[in-house]
Design an enzyme around this catalytic site. Structure first.
Site, PDB file in Angstrom:
ATOM      1  N   ASP A 154      36.110  47.186 -24.388  1.00 15.06           N
ATOM      2  CA  ASP A 154      37.102  47.445 -25.439  1.00 15.06           C
ATOM      3  C   ASP A 154      36.714  46.712 -26.724  1.00 15.06           C
ATOM      4  O   ASP A 154      36.938  47.202 -27.832  1.00 15.06           O
ATOM      5  CB  ASP A 154      38.497  47.007 -24.968  1.00 15.06           C
ATOM      6  N   HIS A 183      43.519  46.957 -19.899  1.00 20.88           N
ATOM      7  CA  HIS A 183      42.223  47.629 -20.013  1.00 20.88           C
ATOM      8  C   HIS A 183      42.338  49.140 -19.840  1.00 20.88           C
ATOM      9  O   HIS A 183      41.405  49.791 -19.414  1.00 20.88           O
ATOM     10  CB  HIS A 183      41.249  47.018 -18.984  1.00 20.88           C
TER      11      HIS A 183
END
Ligand code: APR
Length: 337
Positions: A154, A183
């Site tokens: 990310d 996530h």
């Protein structure tokens, strides 16, 4: 020289193989154990063993207690084992399969190398990290400072997409954007207002589009691969970056190593209090936060900084969804162990 052994579980997979290759390139590892239920893992090990780097690489499948051998004396365990979602498979189906895989692997870690640092990649990370924690707790060997959900992809996406949006993909400046929360999807909370350097001249509309692109970056890969899988190569790169930083901080005595990572907030009590200011006092057990890494793993949770108004609304959504994901992981272990 210091011996550092890493065990990679799920090493023959789409993430596992490139991650094994990257780990073999590490100048720091002395032992690299590759485990997978797919017997080809032994061939993967032989293949990369021809690269001349310090580590000795060995492949293990299920035969002859392969998992136990792979985990014996491991200092770091990295887990990308799992199944990708296939057509016709619901998210719940996927959850149950991966949750069982991760639970079983965690049980072996608990009995074989309970002091190892554990880096979880298998999805859904929001739930698989709590699963590992619950298993280790039941075995009486849980150290929250040593368990990490790897959310580095990310961060990489936030850096890359930020550079792209202001047309600087070839510029030397790298954007550093903290990414906190969970996530997957709306649980991913990129703090674009804290980008370094700042995202100058970017409209609120662009910020929102950029946020969504980071949150759902995984879908871009799934669509582009058209049924052949999800992110593997970029995930391997992200996993490698995380492991290298962990090695620097935990084994090489480097100070000031910081990486955002999904951890049990109790790993640093003062850090978890700070977070409450941002969550309307909703308590969360797990969250991806900026973590200073050290010899024991988590050294300190760093403050999150000020959120923009937009980020505050994102935080509400993230917290709500993440809470459910965490409960799902915890109750999976309670129900099935
Ligand atoms: N122990 C070890 N390895 C296992 C086990 C197990 N119990 N079960 C499955 N594996 C292995 C498979 O044999 C395979 O080699 O895990 C590997 C997974 O590889 P892929 O199917 O190619 O999946 P990949 O794309 O690498 O994704 C793995 O990471 O991002 C997540 O959602 C993704 O959970 C999935 C995981």
């Amino acid at each position: 020289t210091k011996k550092i052994k890493a065990a990679l579980l799920g090493a023959a997979g789409g993430i596992g193989q490139p991650l094994a290759l990257l780990l073999k390139q590490s100048p720091h590892l002395t032992d690299l154990a590759l485990f997978d239920i797919a017997p080809v893992v032994k061939g993967v090990a032989v293949d990369i063993s021809h690269i001349s780097t310090p580590s000795i690489v060995t492949g293990y499948d299920k035969e002859d207690d392969g998992l136990v051998k792979a985990l014996t004396d491991a200092d770091i365990v990295v887990i990308p084992a799992g199944v990708p979602r296939k057509p016709g498979m619901s998210r719940d189906d996927l959850f149950n399969i991966n949750a069982s895989i991760v639970r079983d692997l965690a049980q072996s870690i608990a009995s074989t190398c309970p002091k190892a640092f554990i880096c979880v990649i298998s999805n859904p990370v929001n739930s698989t990290v709590p699963i590992v924690a619950e298993v280790l707790k039941k075995a009486g060997v849980f150290d929250p400072k040593r368990l990490f959900g790897v959310t580095t992809l990310d961060i990489l996406r936030a850096q890359t997409f930020s550079a792209e949006i202001i047309g600087q993909s070839n510029a030397s400046s790298t954007f550093n954007v903290p990414v906190i929360g969970g996530h997957s999807g709306v649980t991913i909370l990129p703090l674009l207002s804290q980008s370094k350097p700042p995202l100058k001249g970017v409209s609120q509309e662009q910020i929102e589009a950029l946020t969504k692109r980071i949150q759902f970056g995984g879908d871009e890969v799934v669509q582009a691969k058209a049924g052949a899988g999800s992110a593997t190569l970029s995930m391997a790169a992200a996993g490698f970056r995380f492991v290298e930083r962990l090695i620097d901080a935990a084994f090489n005595g480097k100070s000031g190593v910081v990486e955002d990572s999904y951890i049990l907030l109790k790993a640093d009590a003062s850090g978890s209090k700070e977070l409450l200011k941002h969550t309307d006092n909703v308590e969360l057990d797990y969250f991806s936060v900026p973590v200073e890494l050290g010899p024991e793993g988590v050294k300190k949770i760093l403050p999150i900084g000020e959120l923009s108004e937009y980020e505050q609304t994102l935080m509400k959504k993230a917290v709500e969804e993440l809470k459910g994901n965490i409960v799902k992981g915890v109750s999976f272990v309670e129900a099935k162990l």
